[in-house]
Design a protein around this motif. Structure first.
Motif, mmCIF file in Angstrom:
data_model
loop_
_atom_site.group_PDB
_atom_site.id
_atom_site.type_symbol
_atom_site.label_atom_id
_atom_site.label_comp_id
_atom_site.label_asym_id
_atom_site.label_seq_id
_atom_site.Cartn_x
_atom_site.Cartn_y
_atom_site.Cartn_z
ATOM 1 N N LEU A 42 27.032 -54.539 13.125
ATOM 2 C CA LEU A 42 27.927 -54.146 12.048
ATOM 3 C C LEU A 42 29.354 -53.934 12.545
ATOM 4 O O LEU A 42 30.318 -54.282 11.860
ATOM 5 C CB LEU A 42 27.413 -52.872 11.370
ATOM 6 C CG LEU A 42 26.146 -53.033 10.527
ATOM 7 C CD1 LEU A 42 25.641 -51.665 10.062
ATOM 8 C CD2 LEU A 42 26.404 -53.932 9.322
ATOM 9 N N ALA A 43 29.484 -53.365 13.748
ATOM 10 C CA ALA A 43 30.814 -53.130 14.303
ATOM 11 C C ALA A 43 31.543 -54.447 14.542
ATOM 12 O O ALA A 43 32.717 -54.594 14.200
ATOM 13 C CB ALA A 43 30.709 -52.331 15.598
ATOM 14 N N PHE A 44 30.836 -55.420 15.115
ATOM 15 C CA PHE A 44 31.480 -56.704 15.390
ATOM 16 C C PHE A 44 31.760 -57.469 14.098
ATOM 17 O O PHE A 44 32.813 -58.088 13.942
ATOM 18 C CB PHE A 44 30.605 -57.541 16.316
ATOM 19 C CG PHE A 44 31.303 -58.765 16.842
ATOM 20 C CD1 PHE A 44 32.414 -58.651 17.648
ATOM 21 C CD2 PHE A 44 30.836 -60.035 16.522
ATOM 22 C CE1 PHE A 44 33.070 -59.772 18.129
ATOM 23 C CE2 PHE A 44 31.472 -61.165 17.005
ATOM 24 C CZ PHE A 44 32.594 -61.041 17.810
ATOM 25 N N GLN A 45 30.823 -57.426 13.163
ATOM 26 C CA GLN A 45 31.027 -58.087 11.871
ATOM 27 C C GLN A 45 32.246 -57.506 11.151
ATOM 28 O O GLN A 45 33.072 -58.249 10.606
ATOM 29 C CB GLN A 45 29.783 -57.932 11.011
ATOM 30 C CG GLN A 45 29.844 -58.671 9.676
ATOM 31 C CD GLN A 45 28.604 -58.417 8.846
ATOM 32 O OE1 GLN A 45 28.198 -57.276 8.655
ATOM 33 N NE2 GLN A 45 27.983 -59.478 8.366
ATOM 34 N N GLN A 99 29.816 -51.709 21.933
ATOM 35 C CA GLN A 99 28.712 -51.009 22.562
ATOM 36 C C GLN A 99 27.688 -52.071 22.983
ATOM 37 O O GLN A 99 27.367 -52.963 22.216
ATOM 38 C CB GLN A 99 28.051 -50.040 21.588
ATOM 39 C CG GLN A 99 28.995 -48.975 21.061
ATOM 40 C CD GLN A 99 28.312 -48.136 20.021
ATOM 41 O OE1 GLN A 99 27.111 -47.955 20.062
ATOM 42 N NE2 GLN A 99 29.063 -47.627 19.084
ATOM 43 N N VAL A 100 27.199 -51.969 24.190
ATOM 44 C CA VAL A 100 26.267 -52.980 24.683
ATOM 45 C C VAL A 100 24.961 -52.324 25.087
ATOM 46 O O VAL A 100 24.958 -51.274 25.711
ATOM 47 C CB VAL A 100 26.872 -53.747 25.878
ATOM 48 C CG1 VAL A 100 25.893 -54.802 26.384
ATOM 49 C CG2 VAL A 100 28.160 -54.417 25.445
ATOM 50 N N LEU A 101 23.869 -52.958 24.735
ATOM 51 C CA LEU A 101 22.546 -52.417 25.009
ATOM 52 C C LEU A 101 22.135 -52.687 26.447
ATOM 53 O O LEU A 101 22.668 -53.569 27.102
ATOM 54 C CB LEU A 101 21.537 -53.057 24.057
ATOM 55 C CG LEU A 101 21.821 -52.812 22.583
ATOM 56 C CD1 LEU A 101 20.835 -53.597 21.748
ATOM 57 C CD2 LEU A 101 21.743 -51.342 22.262
ATOM 58 N N PRO A 102 21.156 -51.957 26.979
ATOM 59 C CA PRO A 102 20.654 -52.222 28.331
ATOM 60 C C PRO A 102 20.136 -53.649 28.460
ATOM 61 O O PRO A 102 19.787 -54.286 27.480
ATOM 62 C CB PRO A 102 19.512 -51.208 28.484
ATOM 63 C CG PRO A 102 19.855 -50.127 27.530
ATOM 64 C CD PRO A 102 20.517 -50.801 26.367
ATOM 65 N N ARG A 119 21.734 -52.528 15.314
ATOM 66 C CA ARG A 119 22.426 -52.672 14.035
ATOM 67 C C ARG A 119 23.871 -52.180 14.127
ATOM 68 O O ARG A 119 24.792 -52.788 13.562
ATOM 69 C CB ARG A 119 21.671 -51.913 12.943
ATOM 70 C CG ARG A 119 22.284 -52.117 11.545
ATOM 71 C CD ARG A 119 21.551 -51.329 10.480
ATOM 72 N NE ARG A 119 20.201 -51.835 10.284
ATOM 73 C CZ ARG A 119 19.099 -51.226 10.719
ATOM 74 N NH1 ARG A 119 19.171 -50.077 11.379
ATOM 75 N NH2 ARG A 119 17.916 -51.751 10.500
ATOM 76 N N LEU A 120 24.093 -51.071 14.818
ATOM 77 C CA LEU A 120 25.448 -50.547 14.973
ATOM 78 C C LEU A 120 26.352 -51.566 15.660
ATOM 79 O O LEU A 120 27.509 -51.752 15.274
ATOM 80 C CB LEU A 120 25.420 -49.245 15.778
ATOM 81 C CG LEU A 120 24.875 -48.003 15.071
ATOM 82 C CD1 LEU A 120 24.848 -46.822 16.035
ATOM 83 C CD2 LEU A 120 25.708 -47.663 13.843
ATOM 84 N N ASN A 121 25.839 -52.213 16.693
ATOM 85 C CA ASN A 121 26.612 -53.240 17.386
ATOM 86 C C ASN A 121 26.951 -54.408 16.472
ATOM 87 O O ASN A 121 28.090 -54.883 16.441
ATOM 88 C CB ASN A 121 25.821 -53.742 18.595
ATOM 89 C CG ASN A 121 25.903 -52.810 19.780
ATOM 90 O OD1 ASN A 121 26.931 -52.718 20.442
ATOM 91 N ND2 ASN A 121 24.829 -52.112 20.050
ATOM 92 N N THR A 125 25.044 -40.197 19.675
ATOM 93 C CA THR A 125 24.429 -40.488 18.373
ATOM 94 C C THR A 125 22.921 -40.642 18.450
ATOM 95 O O THR A 125 22.245 -40.631 17.429
ATOM 96 C CB THR A 125 24.998 -41.788 17.771
ATOM 97 O OG1 THR A 125 24.754 -42.863 18.675
ATOM 98 C CG2 THR A 125 26.481 -41.652 17.496
ATOM 99 N N MET A 126 22.350 -40.784 19.640
ATOM 100 C CA MET A 126 20.926 -41.055 19.751
ATOM 101 C C MET A 126 20.043 -39.989 19.116
ATOM 102 O O MET A 126 19.080 -40.321 18.419
ATOM 103 C CB MET A 126 20.547 -41.243 21.230
ATOM 104 C CG MET A 126 21.123 -42.516 21.825
ATOM 105 S SD MET A 126 20.651 -44.006 20.916
ATOM 106 C CE MET A 126 18.939 -44.133 21.389
#
Length: 223
Positions: free
Chosen positions: A23-26, A190-193, A19-21, A207-208
């Motif tokens: 929302l950041a791009f949006q 931010q990119v996920l694994p 969700r953070l990714n 933040t985790m």
């Protein structure tokens, strides 16, 4: 139900990261690209890569790979909800493909095309955010009440193996070639694994613990 609680907390933490990714791009698109009169080919290609990366991240989520198949096998009551989630996913995928078609067809986008580009990105982000919302508030609750205890042990084991595999791939993967974000005036995501873009920022790790604590507070108490 401790195993179910553990699994759902782990899935909620992953949901929060996705969700953070999104929302950041949006937010970036709304405050920068939508304010421009034109979009360069470099910006359009970067936007395509970002949407493709975000889409892949959503497909690699543990919810998609482990929870949904287990729920589908456990009960038919999930069929309607899963159909709704699939429709949202298809809407997001259509937006990715539409943006890719624009990138293939255009050298530079004019003002009218800026709106089309922004609309596609907005459609993608909205669909994926709605999908995450439905999963957290409807799918997780249905899974908790429908999946048997033995199946939860299997899911928990799959989650741990998934994390182990991700760590192994991160250690063995060569550094990805990064675009010049400053030159095209775009932020790093931010990119996920499991995604072939090594743009993970240090603040994701910091933040985790807070995300995990939030997930634990929001999860319903086991019955």
């Amino acid at each position: 139900m401790l195993t179910a609680t553990y699994a759902l907390v782990a899935l909620s933490v992953e949901q929060a990261s996705v969700r953070l990714n999104l929302l950041a791009f949006q937010q970036y698109v709304r405050t920068t690209l939508m304010q421009q009169n034109s979009v360069t080919m470099a910006q359009l290609e970067y936007a395509c890569n970002s949407l493709n990366t975000l889409y892949q991240a959503c497909q690699w989520r543990k919810t998609e790979r482990y929870l949904i198949p287990a729920l589908r096998a456990a009960t038919e009551r999930a069929d309607q909800l899963l159909d709704e989630l699939n429709r949202l996913n298809q809407s997001a995928l259509a937006a990715v493909r539409a943006l890719q078609e624009q990138a293939e067809a255009l050298a530079d986008a004019g003002e009218g095309q800026v709106q089309r580009i922004s609309d596609n990105i907005e459609t993608f982000c909205t669909a994926m955010l709605q999908k995450l919302e439905k999963e957290e508030h409807e799918l997780f609750a249905l899974a908790r009440n429908s999946i048997a205890g033995d199946a939860w042990f299997s899911i928990a084991n799959q989650l741990m193996l998934h994390d182990k595999r991700v760590e192994e791939l991160k250690r063995s993967a060569p550094p990805a070639a990064l675009p010049d974000a400053a030159a095209i005036n775009m932020p790093r995501l931010q990119v996920l694994p499991m995604i072939d873009m090594n743009l993970v920022q240090d603040d994701t790790i910091s933040t985790m613990p807070r995300l995990r604590a939030r997930a634990e507070r929001e999860l319903p108490a086991p019955k």
